[in-house]
Design an enzyme around this catalytic site. Structure first.
Site, PDB file in Angstrom:
ATOM      1  CG  ASP A   7      47.789  43.980  42.198  1.00  0.00           C
ATOM      2  OD1 ASP A   7      47.896  43.290  41.173  1.00  0.00           O
ATOM      3  OD2 ASP A   7      48.003  43.536  43.338  1.00  0.00           O
ATOM      4  CG  ASP A   9      45.305  37.842  42.745  1.00  0.00           C
ATOM      5  OD1 ASP A   9      44.323  37.197  43.128  1.00  0.00           O
ATOM      6  OD2 ASP A   9      45.720  37.825  41.571  1.00  0.00           O
TER       7      ASP A   9
END
Length: 220
Positions: A7, A9
């Protein structure tokens, strides 16, 4: 372990404060009363979903949803490019995986335009063989679509891959794609039982090693 998908953020870069700042700055400028409680609700949404959420709550005049969404993205890009910092362990784990010849990908709900800003700010672009954004699929996380697309780009099967996620929606997305997920929650959420959904949990990427990765993949 043939591949690892990250991922972005809150996992690679500490950008979540930037999203909240941009959300406040841009939506306030069109007359929306942005509250802290509701920004917690929007935190897991795509940028388009956030824009539609605030418009439904407090419709504005004089600017299209697309225009307002683009303002948010541009504000976040500016903050990332001028202030962005890597989360703990990012460079070490990427270097370790690259040396082991593991394919590295990225799957994010963020707009595709933001990904290069993050990778270049952190000086990690050369590690990634592929990246995908929710912009490219019909459904963002927690649906599996963005992970499925990244697997296809990497040429890897789900059972040969693990994913790193800091959010429940991301973990659900990885698991729905058939990928074993490792949760890396933020410190204030580490003990929350929602992360029990993930087969493994780390306090930071610094704790990861190949033994953990291969042991995870060997579980039934």
């Amino acid at each position: 372990m043939q591949a690892v998908i990250f991922d972005m953020d809150g996992l690679l870069i500490d950008s979540e404060p930037f999203w909240k700042q941009a959300e406040y700055d841009v939506f306030s400028s069109v007359g929306v009363e942005v509250t802290t409680d509701l920004t917690e609700v929007t935190a897991a949404m795509t940028t388009r979903e956030v824009t539609e959420f605030w418009y439904a709550k407090q419709p504005w005049l004089g600017a299209s949803l697309e225009d307002v969404e683009n303002r948010v993205v541009e504000r976040v890009k500016y903050l990332i490019e001028t202030q962005g910092k890597a989360m703990q362990g990012v460079h070490d784990v990427l270097n370790s995986l690259q040396q082991a010849k593991v394919k590295i990908g990225l799957a994010t709900n963020s707009p595709k335009d933001i990904i290069p800003s993050v990778l270049h700010r952190l000086n990690i672009a050369d590690y990634f063989m592929a990246y995908s954004s929710a912009d490219e699929v019909s459904r963002g996380k927690p649906a599996p679509d963005v992970y499925q697309l990244t697997l296809k780009k990497l040429g890897t099967e789900a059972h040969q891959c693990i994913a790193f996620e800091d959010s429940l929606g991301g973990i659900k997305a990885a698991l729905a794609a058939g990928i074993r997920a490792i949760a890396v929650p933020h410190a204030n959420e580490f003990d929350h039982d929602k992360f029990d959904l993930a087969p493994h949990k780390l306090r930071s990427l610094s704790e990861f090693n190949h033994h953990i990765g291969n042991a995870l993949l060997s579980q039934p």
